[in-house]
Write an enzyme that holds these catalytic residues in place. Structure first.
Site, PDB file in Angstrom:
ATOM      1  N   ASN A 194     -17.531  -6.592  -0.912  1.00 24.42           N
ATOM      2  CA  ASN A 194     -16.766  -6.211   0.268  1.00 24.42           C
ATOM      3  C   ASN A 194     -16.585  -4.714   0.421  1.00 24.42           C
ATOM      4  O   ASN A 194     -16.517  -4.201   1.540  1.00 24.42           O
ATOM      5  CB  ASN A 194     -15.402  -6.894   0.224  1.00 24.42           C
ATOM      6  CG  ASN A 194     -15.527  -8.402   0.152  1.00 24.42           C
ATOM      7  OD1 ASN A 194     -15.579  -8.968  -0.937  1.00 24.42           O
ATOM      8  ND2 ASN A 194     -15.609  -9.063   1.294  1.00 24.42           N
ATOM      9  N   ASP A 206       0.834  -1.212   0.000  1.00 26.00           N
ATOM     10  CA  ASP A 206       0.000   0.000   0.000  1.00 26.00           C
ATOM     11  C   ASP A 206       0.866   1.258   0.000  1.00 26.00           C
ATOM     12  O   ASP A 206       0.663   2.173   0.821  1.00 26.00           O
ATOM     13  CB  ASP A 206      -0.933   0.018   1.213  1.00 26.00           C
ATOM     14  CG  ASP A 206      -1.637  -1.311   1.439  1.00 26.00           C
ATOM     15  OD1 ASP A 206      -2.042  -1.942   0.451  1.00 26.00           O
ATOM     16  OD2 ASP A 206      -1.766  -1.728   2.608  1.00 26.00           O
ATOM     17  N   ARG A 222       4.823  -8.206  -0.288  1.00 28.16           N
ATOM     18  CA  ARG A 222       4.315  -7.248  -1.260  1.00 28.16           C
ATOM     19  C   ARG A 222       5.301  -6.080  -1.253  1.00 28.16           C
ATOM     20  O   ARG A 222       5.502  -5.440  -0.230  1.00 28.16           O
ATOM     21  CB  ARG A 222       2.897  -6.807  -0.904  1.00 28.16           C
ATOM     22  CG  ARG A 222       1.853  -7.901  -1.131  1.00 28.16           C
ATOM     23  CD  ARG A 222       0.451  -7.422  -0.818  1.00 28.16           C
ATOM     24  NE  ARG A 222       0.258  -7.201   0.611  1.00 28.16           N
ATOM     25  CZ  ARG A 222      -0.847  -6.671   1.140  1.00 28.16           C
ATOM     26  NH1 ARG A 222      -1.830  -6.287   0.362  1.00 28.16           N
ATOM     27  NH2 ARG A 222      -0.952  -6.516   2.449  1.00 28.16           N
ATOM     28  N   GLU A 227     -11.158  -0.729  -4.014  1.00 23.02           N
ATOM     29  CA  GLU A 227     -10.462  -0.166  -2.863  1.00 23.02           C
ATOM     30  C   GLU A 227      -9.214   0.578  -3.339  1.00 23.02           C
ATOM     31  O   GLU A 227      -8.912   0.650  -4.532  1.00 23.02           O
ATOM     32  CB  GLU A 227     -10.075  -1.269  -1.877  1.00 23.02           C
ATOM     33  CG  GLU A 227      -9.052  -2.259  -2.417  1.00 23.02           C
ATOM     34  CD  GLU A 227      -8.701  -3.372  -1.435  1.00 23.02           C
ATOM     35  OE1 GLU A 227      -9.460  -3.572  -0.469  1.00 23.02           O
ATOM     36  OE2 GLU A 227      -7.665  -4.039  -1.649  1.00 23.02           O
ATOM     37  N   HIS A 237      -3.026  -1.153  -5.315  1.00 26.44           N
ATOM     38  CA  HIS A 237      -3.001  -0.161  -4.234  1.00 26.44           C
ATOM     39  C   HIS A 237      -1.922   0.886  -4.502  1.00 26.44           C
ATOM     40  O   HIS A 237      -0.949   1.021  -3.765  1.00 26.44           O
ATOM     41  CB  HIS A 237      -2.809  -0.787  -2.863  1.00 26.44           C
ATOM     42  CG  HIS A 237      -3.325   0.120  -1.784  1.00 26.44           C
ATOM     43  ND1 HIS A 237      -4.370  -0.218  -0.977  1.00 26.44           N
ATOM     44  CD2 HIS A 237      -2.967   1.374  -1.445  1.00 26.44           C
ATOM     45  CE1 HIS A 237      -4.631   0.785  -0.161  1.00 26.44           C
ATOM     46  NE2 HIS A 237      -3.790   1.769  -0.431  1.00 26.44           N
TER      47      HIS A 237
END
Length: 314
Positions: free
Chosen positions: A156, A13, A290, A193, A257
């Site tokens: 979600n 992120d 990540r 998101e 993200h």
């Protein structure tokens, strides 16, 4: 063709901003999900080995004491803010994934120094799972953009926008801009998101991420005319196809993200995380691998962004 390597390993992120002082500032989710970490450097490459400063740690218990996710650092109205999501301890709510959005503030010129003040929850007026907040200023107005679950809509999370009364308070009723609907948005999880805003070429662009956070994770795009009412869902166009997705050829999986920053010449850079393998042992949530990647964003003849592949500079 130049293949990409991670800029910073084990940071998901990622958010990079180039401030008016000429420094680049970086924050991201840390693998332990227990704190907010900042670093700064005079160049993008310098962020790789820049010292880290922990500016806020989660409390041991309480409403925001678990899973500190996706912090973003913004300079709004004369102060630094970090917006982040956090979950309550299980002694408060049995289910772990009950995130709400919060903000901290620092009035120092350098956000790695001075005191950070906890500003509390950024309340959207909808008491459901929410996360991944970002802010942007357009035509003198400060906007808040985030992901949130609507119990009446399958999935979600959807993306919402609202004007802000203050840098930590929402003004008016949130407006939904997009929900998961295409096949590439509903693989594993029905998710929209991680929004990020880019203002160029007479348009306001919103990138976002969709599907589960494995190799299915991919990025989509919304855009509106810069003179449009950004709180009108009809002003926005949504790409029916992903703009960035897994590159099996070169082994970069689940890019998403993202954030946007600029180089010294104001050329736009795309910042995102991705994995370099797919065989994840255990719960993917606790897999630390990540990594943060950065690459130039390209543009087509119509002034639309071209994301290319996550694995190469092209």
């Amino acid at each position: 063709m130049q293949k990409l390597s991670p800029l910073i390993e084990q940071r998901a992120d990622p958010y990079i901003v180039r401030h008016s002082d000429g420094y680049y500032y970086f924050t991201a989710s840390v693998p332990q999900y227990d704190r907010i970490e900042l670093r700064r450097a005079s160049t993008i490459e310098g962020l790789r080995d820049a010292p880290t400063v922990d500016v806020w740690h989660k409390p041991d218990t309480g409403a925001y004491s678990e899973l500190i996710w996706a912090p973003e650092l913004h300079y709004n109205q004369g102060a630094w803010y970090v917006y982040f999501a956090a979950a309550p301890s299980r002694e408060i709510k049995y289910k772990l994934f009950q995130h709400r959005m919060y903000a901290i503030r620092n009035k120092s010129a350098n956000p790695l120094e001075g005191e950070w003040e906890f500003m509390g929850q950024v309340d959207s007026g909808i008491d459901t799972f929410c996360l991944d907040a970002t802010t942007f200023t357009h035509k003198g107005k400060l906007y808040y953009l985030w992901a949130q679950k609507d119990n009446a809509i399958e999935g979600n999370s959807n993306l919402y926008i609202a004007e802000m009364e203050t840098p930590w308070q929402i003004k008016g009723k949130p407006v939904m801009l997009t929900k998961p609907e295409f096949d590439w948005e509903i693989r594993g999880f029905w998710v929209n998101e991680g929004p990020s805003v880019l203002q160029r070429n007479g348009k306001v662009f919103i990138s976002y991420s969709a599907s589960a956070t494995d190799e299915n994770y991919a990025m989509g795009l919304l855009w509106a005319d810069a003179d449009a009412d950004l709180l009108d869902p009809a002003a926005w166009t949504k790409s029916q196809q992903p703009v960035l997705q897994t590159c099996f050829e070169h082994g970069i999986y689940g890019p998403g993200h993202n954030s946007f920053t600029v180089d010294a010449d104001d050329n736009v850079l795309l910042v995102y995380h991705a994995r370099t393998y797919t065989e994840i042992v255990g719960d993917p949530l606790w897999n630390p691998d990540r990594h943060t990647f950065v690459k130039p964003l390209r543009w087509d003849a119509q002034g639309m962004p071209v994301f290319g592949r996550p694995s190469v500079i092209e």
